[in-house]
Design a protein around this motif. Structure first.
Motif, PDB file in Angstrom:
ATOM      1  N   PRO A  69       0.855  -1.207   0.000  1.00 21.32           N
ATOM      2  CA  PRO A  69       0.000   0.000   0.000  1.00 21.32           C
ATOM      3  C   PRO A  69       0.886   1.250   0.000  1.00 21.32           C
TER       4      PRO A  69
ATOM      5  N   SER B 131      -3.285   6.864   0.115  1.00 18.18           N
ATOM      6  CA  SER B 131      -4.320   6.917  -0.926  1.00 18.18           C
ATOM      7  C   SER B 131      -5.138   5.629  -1.003  1.00 18.18           C
ATOM      8  N   GLY B 132      -4.584   4.517  -0.508  1.00 18.96           N
ATOM      9  CA  GLY B 132      -5.264   3.234  -0.602  1.00 18.96           C
ATOM     10  C   GLY B 132      -4.855   2.463  -1.848  1.00 18.96           C
ATOM     11  N   LYS B 133      -4.112   3.086  -2.740  1.00 18.31           N
ATOM     12  CA  LYS B 133      -3.651   2.423  -3.965  1.00 18.31           C
ATOM     13  C   LYS B 133      -2.351   1.681  -3.673  1.00 18.31           C
TER      14      LYS B 133
END
Length: 166
Positions: free
Chosen positions: A151, A156-158
């Motif tokens: 991660p 950002s969660g991406k």
């Protein structure tokens, strides 16, 4: 030859057997401890005077006093002119107590930072903080490596490879 050069020759450059060296440093550390006990006992009145007067006041020989002044110099509020010092040079032992404690820990001088005189100068908690701060100052912290599929650390969660890793 300057007083500091004389001290360094006496302390470090003479050919000594291990027994002679142990005797010299053991004697020096006992004198040093006695001087610190005296100056820590009355922090409100910093000691000052000529180098020879301080040697006489603390009952030690001039080269030993110069060695002490060399050791404490980084912990003083205003460092003394240690390189150009003569026996008539006026010096002050007005120390910064936290800096002095920190430097004693750095020198691994447990016979000095363990003195009971510190009890009235710094709280036990503050001494522990300074001890930890000094010990951590030499520790190298390596950041965790970020791999492409981890991660992204930006939050950002991406995946890292699709975000900040581009």
């Amino acid at each position: 030859m300057s007083l500091l050069s004389e001290w360094r020759t006496l302390a470090y450059e003479q050919e000594k057997t291990q027994k002679e060296s142990d005797y010299f440093w053991g004697n020096y550390f006992n004198i040093e401890k006695g001087i610190y006990q005296q100056i820590l006992a009355d922090p409100e009145h910093p000691v000052s005077g000529t180098v020879s007067a301080l040697a006489e006041k603390f009952g030690c020989k001039l080269p030993i006093m110069v060695g002490f002044l060399d050791g404490i110099n980084e912990s003083l509020k205003t460092p003394n002119p240690i390189e150009e010092m003569t026996e008539d040079t006026e010096v002050s032992l007005d120390y910064d107590k936290e800096k002095l404690y920190y430097n004693m820990v750095a020198a691994k001088a447990d016979w000095l930072y363990g003195l009971s005189e510190w009890d009235s100068l710094l709280s036990e908690d503050r001494r522990k903080e300074l001890y930890k701060e000094q010990k951590n100052s030499g520790t190298v912290r390596v950041k965790k490596k970020i791999f492409p599929n981890d991660p992204c650390p930006c939050g950002s969660g991406k995946k890292y490879k699709k975000c900040c890793g581009r």
